[in-house]
Design an enzyme around this catalytic site. Structure first.
Site, mmCIF file in Angstrom:
data_model
loop_
_atom_site.group_PDB
_atom_site.id
_atom_site.type_symbol
_atom_site.label_atom_id
_atom_site.label_comp_id
_atom_site.label_asym_id
_atom_site.label_seq_id
_atom_site.Cartn_x
_atom_site.Cartn_y
_atom_site.Cartn_z
ATOM 1 N N PRO A 2 0.860 -1.170 -0.149
ATOM 2 C CA PRO A 2 0.064 0.100 0.003
ATOM 3 C C PRO A 2 0.905 1.341 -0.099
ATOM 4 C CG PRO A 2 -0.398 -1.597 1.800
ATOM 5 C CD PRO A 2 0.680 -2.063 1.211
ATOM 6 N N GLU A 3 0.692 2.366 -0.799
ATOM 7 C CA GLU A 3 1.484 3.354 -0.856
ATOM 8 C C GLU A 3 0.311 4.436 -0.360
ATOM 9 O OE1 GLU A 3 4.106 4.414 -3.924
ATOM 10 O OE2 GLU A 3 3.827 2.681 -4.903
#
Ligand SMILES: [Zn+2]
Length: 270
Positions: A2-3
């Site tokens: 996840p960014e």
């Protein structure tokens, strides 16, 4: 992994619903990257004031103390009125009067950490060295240029390091450098003020569009799943090695920098 946009969309998926809830109980599963740092009983009876984001951390503010959540490589949060019994990868549950917040994390690089306040050592250890928020007002083009002048490393790696500006991960760094017309191997210190301003705008643009795209899928988001991946922005260069550049049709190149794949157009990016 996840960014920042995925973490922000996760926050948006439950922040309004959990605000004001009282904690009924907390449950921990297998050990995560860092320990909770308090007895779960300490959380019982606390009220959730709200949820903020700092870099890729979610900060759940309580009436006493806060929880710092990180999704690691494979974590995802869900918030629902009722949750099924915890599965083998559900390692943290926060049951509240409004529903249960659950962390599912098969690889267990994520974490939930309690701190009595943001100045406490547990919080400073995680948040203390983070750069400015790319979507916030503190991210300023001339300050960005000034910070780059002190760095001799390639610009792509300086963006990923996160101490000048936080949360620009591998995909978004490649895309922002393409938009700005800057080759990823350029030394940060050699980027002119005009090009730094262009990169500053490009970083904000790619991240804001990703958040917006994720936000538009929020309607049926009872789950904010990290593994559902990136919000399908049409990549200009990322993961397009050998394919024609969408602007000039030159084949996109792939190189490796600091063990991460970088993609760029040799003609559009100088
Ligand atoms: Zn091109």
């Amino acid at each position: 992994m996840p960014e920042l946009p995925e973490v922000e969309v996760t926050r948006l998926s439950f922040a309004d619903r959990i605000a004001g809830a009282r904690i009924l109980s907390a449950r921990t599963g297998k050990p995560l990257r860092w320990a909770l740092g308090c007895d779960t009983a300490r959380l019982t009876g606390r009220t959730v004031r709200g949820v903020r984001r700092r870099g890729k951390y979610l900060l759940v503010d309580l009436d006493e103390g806060l929880l710092l959540l990180h999704l690691g490589m494979s974590g995802s949060l869900s918030f629902a009125a009722t949750q099924p019994p915890p599965g083998p990868h559900d390692h943290f549950d926060l049951a509240t009067t409004r529903g249960t917040l659950r962390l599912n994390d098969p690889r267990r690089f994520g974490a939930v950490v309690y701190a009595s306040n943001e100045a406490a050592p547990q919080a400073v250890k995680l948040l203390g060295r983070l750069g400015v928020e790319p979507l916030g007002d503190d991210f300023d083009a001339s300050a960005f240029h000034a910070a780059l002048r002190g760095r001799h490393a390639p610009i792509k790696q300086v963006l990923l390091a996160g101490d000048i500006v936080v949360g620009v991960g591998n995909i978004y760094a490649s895309e922002a450098l393409f938009l700005a017309g800057i080759r990823p191997t350029t030394r940060a210190s050699r980027i002119s003020p005009v090009r730094a301003a262009r990169l500053h705008a490009a970083v904000r643009d790619v991240l804001a569009r990703a958040v917006q795209k994720g936000g538009s899928t929020l309607r049926d988001f009872s789950n904010a799943h990290g593994e559902s991946g990136y919000f399908q922005l049409e990549a200009q260069v990322y993961d397009r090695a050998g394919l024609p550049c969408r602007v000039c049709e030159t084949p996109v190149r792939r190189i490796v920098q600091g063990q991460r794949a970088t993609y760029y157009c040799p003609r559009c990016q100088r």
